[in-house]
Design a protein around this motif. Structure first.
Motif, PDB file in Angstrom:
ATOM      1  N   VAL A  36       1.529   3.700 -11.928  1.00 46.74           N
ATOM      2  CA  VAL A  36       2.058   3.886 -10.575  1.00 46.74           C
ATOM      3  C   VAL A  36       2.826   5.205 -10.489  1.00 46.74           C
ATOM      4  CG1 VAL A  36       3.655   2.971  -8.833  1.00 46.74           C
ATOM      5  CG2 VAL A  36       2.123   1.427 -10.063  1.00 46.74           C
ATOM      6  N   GLY A  37       3.638   5.493 -11.483  1.00 49.96           N
ATOM      7  CA  GLY A  37       4.396   6.740 -11.498  1.00 49.96           C
ATOM      8  C   GLY A  37       3.495   7.958 -11.459  1.00 49.96           C
ATOM      9  N   ALA A  38       2.408   7.932 -12.231  1.00 48.55           N
ATOM     10  CA  ALA A  38       1.465   9.048 -12.228  1.00 48.55           C
ATOM     11  C   ALA A  38       0.796   9.180 -10.862  1.00 48.55           C
ATOM     12  CB  ALA A  38       0.418   8.858 -13.318  1.00 48.55           C
ATOM     13  N   SER A  39       0.475   8.053 -10.237  1.00 47.93           N
ATOM     14  CA  SER A  39      -0.150   8.084  -8.912  1.00 47.93           C
ATOM     15  C   SER A  39       0.803   8.625  -7.861  1.00 47.93           C
ATOM     16  CB  SER A  39      -0.613   6.686  -8.504  1.00 47.93           C
ATOM     17  OG  SER A  39      -1.613   6.227  -9.365  1.00 47.93           O
ATOM     18  N   LEU A  40       2.068   8.253  -7.941  1.00 48.33           N
ATOM     19  CA  LEU A  40       3.054   8.717  -6.965  1.00 48.33           C
ATOM     20  C   LEU A  40       3.417  10.183  -7.181  1.00 48.33           C
ATOM     21  CD1 LEU A  40       5.498   5.690  -6.811  1.00 48.33           C
ATOM     22  CD2 LEU A  40       3.786   6.346  -5.124  1.00 48.33           C
ATOM     23  N   ALA A  41       3.418  10.622  -8.433  1.00 48.14           N
ATOM     24  CA  ALA A  41       3.842  11.982  -8.748  1.00 48.14           C
ATOM     25  C   ALA A  41       2.875  13.024  -8.207  1.00 48.14           C
ATOM     26  CB  ALA A  41       4.006  12.145 -10.254  1.00 48.14           C
ATOM     27  N   GLY A  42       1.605  12.702  -8.161  1.00 47.83           N
ATOM     28  CA  GLY A  42       0.626  13.637  -7.636  1.00 47.83           C
ATOM     29  C   GLY A  42      -0.227  14.241  -8.724  1.00 47.83           C
ATOM     30  N   HIS A 100       0.860  -1.179   0.000  1.00 46.07           N
ATOM     31  CA  HIS A 100       0.000   0.000   0.000  1.00 46.07           C
ATOM     32  C   HIS A 100       0.900   1.233   0.000  1.00 46.07           C
ATOM     33  CE1 HIS A 100      -3.634  -2.298   0.997  1.00 46.07           C
ATOM     34  NE2 HIS A 100      -2.810  -3.035   1.718  1.00 46.07           N
ATOM     35  N   VAL A 101       0.658   2.136  -0.927  1.00 47.03           N
ATOM     36  CA  VAL A 101       1.411   3.378  -1.009  1.00 47.03           C
ATOM     37  C   VAL A 101       0.429   4.511  -0.760  1.00 47.03           C
ATOM     38  CG1 VAL A 101       2.832   4.865  -2.458  1.00 47.03           C
ATOM     39  CG2 VAL A 101       2.996   2.370  -2.690  1.00 47.03           C
ATOM     40  N   THR A 102       0.704   5.312   0.268  1.00 44.83           N
ATOM     41  CA  THR A 102      -0.149   6.445   0.594  1.00 44.83           C
ATOM     42  C   THR A 102       0.661   7.724   0.457  1.00 44.83           C
ATOM     43  OG1 THR A 102      -1.368   5.077   2.173  1.00 44.83           O
ATOM     44  CG2 THR A 102      -1.649   7.469   2.346  1.00 44.83           C
ATOM     45  N   ARG A 103       0.132   8.651  -0.311  1.00 39.20           N
ATOM     46  CA  ARG A 103       0.793   9.937  -0.500  1.00 39.20           C
ATOM     47  C   ARG A 103       0.494  10.848   0.673  1.00 39.20           C
ATOM     48  NH1 ARG A 103      -1.076  12.574  -5.463  1.00 39.20           N
ATOM     49  NH2 ARG A 103       0.027  14.132  -4.302  1.00 39.20           N
ATOM     50  N   SER A 104       1.227  11.923   0.791  1.00 43.38           N
ATOM     51  CA  SER A 104       1.036  12.865   1.897  1.00 43.38           C
ATOM     52  C   SER A 104      -0.346  13.516   1.868  1.00 43.38           C
ATOM     53  CB  SER A 104       2.130  13.935   1.888  1.00 43.38           C
ATOM     54  OG  SER A 104       2.084  14.654   0.671  1.00 43.38           O
ATOM     55  N   ASP A 105      -0.997  13.550   0.704  1.00 43.62           N
ATOM     56  CA  ASP A 105      -2.342  14.133   0.634  1.00 43.62           C
ATOM     57  C   ASP A 105      -3.433  13.128   0.998  1.00 43.62           C
ATOM     58  OD1 ASP A 105      -2.604  12.465  -1.575  1.00 43.62           O
ATOM     59  OD2 ASP A 105      -2.853  14.069  -3.030  1.00 43.62           O
ATOM     60  N   GLY A 106      -3.028  11.905   1.348  1.00 41.01           N
ATOM     61  CA  GLY A 106      -3.987  10.884   1.771  1.00 41.01           C
ATOM     62  C   GLY A 106      -4.430   9.938   0.674  1.00 41.01           C
ATOM     63  N   SER A 107      -4.185  10.272  -0.585  1.00 50.91           N
ATOM     64  CA  SER A 107      -4.554   9.357  -1.664  1.00 50.91           C
ATOM     65  C   SER A 107      -3.624   8.143  -1.617  1.00 50.91           C
ATOM     66  CB  SER A 107      -4.468  10.054  -3.017  1.00 50.91           C
ATOM     67  OG  SER A 107      -3.151  10.475  -3.282  1.00 50.91           O
ATOM     68  N   SER A 108      -4.102   7.015  -2.100  1.00 49.27           N
ATOM     69  CA  SER A 108      -3.275   5.811  -2.026  1.00 49.27           C
ATOM     70  C   SER A 108      -3.488   4.911  -3.233  1.00 49.27           C
ATOM     71  CB  SER A 108      -3.582   5.040  -0.737  1.00 49.27           C
ATOM     72  OG  SER A 108      -4.913   4.580  -0.740  1.00 49.27           O
ATOM     73  N   ILE A 109      -2.517   4.026  -3.424  1.00 49.00           N
ATOM     74  CA  ILE A 109      -2.595   2.991  -4.442  1.00 49.00           C
ATOM     75  C   ILE A 109      -2.179   1.677  -3.787  1.00 49.00           C
ATOM     76  CG2 ILE A 109      -2.170   4.510  -6.403  1.00 49.00           C
ATOM     77  CD1 ILE A 109       0.722   3.524  -6.419  1.00 49.00           C
ATOM     78  N   GLU A 110      -2.530   0.595  -4.411  1.00 47.53           N
ATOM     79  CA  GLU A 110      -2.188  -0.727  -3.905  1.00 47.53           C
ATOM     80  C   GLU A 110      -1.567  -1.531  -5.037  1.00 47.53           C
ATOM     81  OE1 GLU A 110      -5.182  -4.109  -3.088  1.00 47.53           O
ATOM     82  OE2 GLU A 110      -4.910  -3.079  -1.167  1.00 47.53           O
TER      83      GLU A 110
END
Length: 126
Positions: free
Chosen positions: A107-113, A76-86
């Motif tokens: 995944v890169g787009a999800s992590l980038a913000g 589980h990857v959660t960004r500082s803004d609270g959005s996450s991916i699995e």
């Protein structure tokens, strides 16, 4: 968290710290020890993302690490803004090169913000 989880977190920590783009950016976050145990357990890793391709380095490292794990693995990857991916290992093991490239873009787009991901091509755009 059981021993397998602890081993997986330690393995992922070592893997991410070995990635040149992530050196000095990955830290374990400890939780309070369970009654009767010594010390804290790291069950969360934090990665400081910023400019310079760090998100793409994290993306590549995560996908490579998951592909080398045996059995089912969920990250589980959660960004500082609270959005996450699995990310699930069962969905990654058998991907062909095109599937891996699409996953890396997603995944890169999800992590980038939100601001950076708007410029990233989606899997069907190529």
């Amino acid at each position: 968290m059981d021993d397998a989880d602890t081993t997986a977190v330690g393995s992922l920590l070592a893997w991410l710290r070995a990635e040149p783009a992530l050196r000095g950016r990955v830290e374990p976050v400890g939780t309070a020890p369970r009654p009767g145990s010594l010390g804290t357990l790291a069950d969360v890793l934090t990665v400081a993302l910023g400019a310079g391709g760090v998100a793409s380095g994290l993306t590549s490292a995560l996908i490579a690490w998951i592909r080398r794990r045996s059995g089912d693995m969920v990250v589980h990857v959660t960004r500082s803004d609270g959005s996450s991916i699995e990310l699930r290992a069962t969905a990654v093991h058998g991907l062909d090169p095109d599937g891996l490239a699409a996953l890396a873009r997603e995944v890169g787009a999800s992590l980038a913000g939100p601001s950076e991901s708007a410029a990233a091509p989606s899997p069907g755009d190529e």
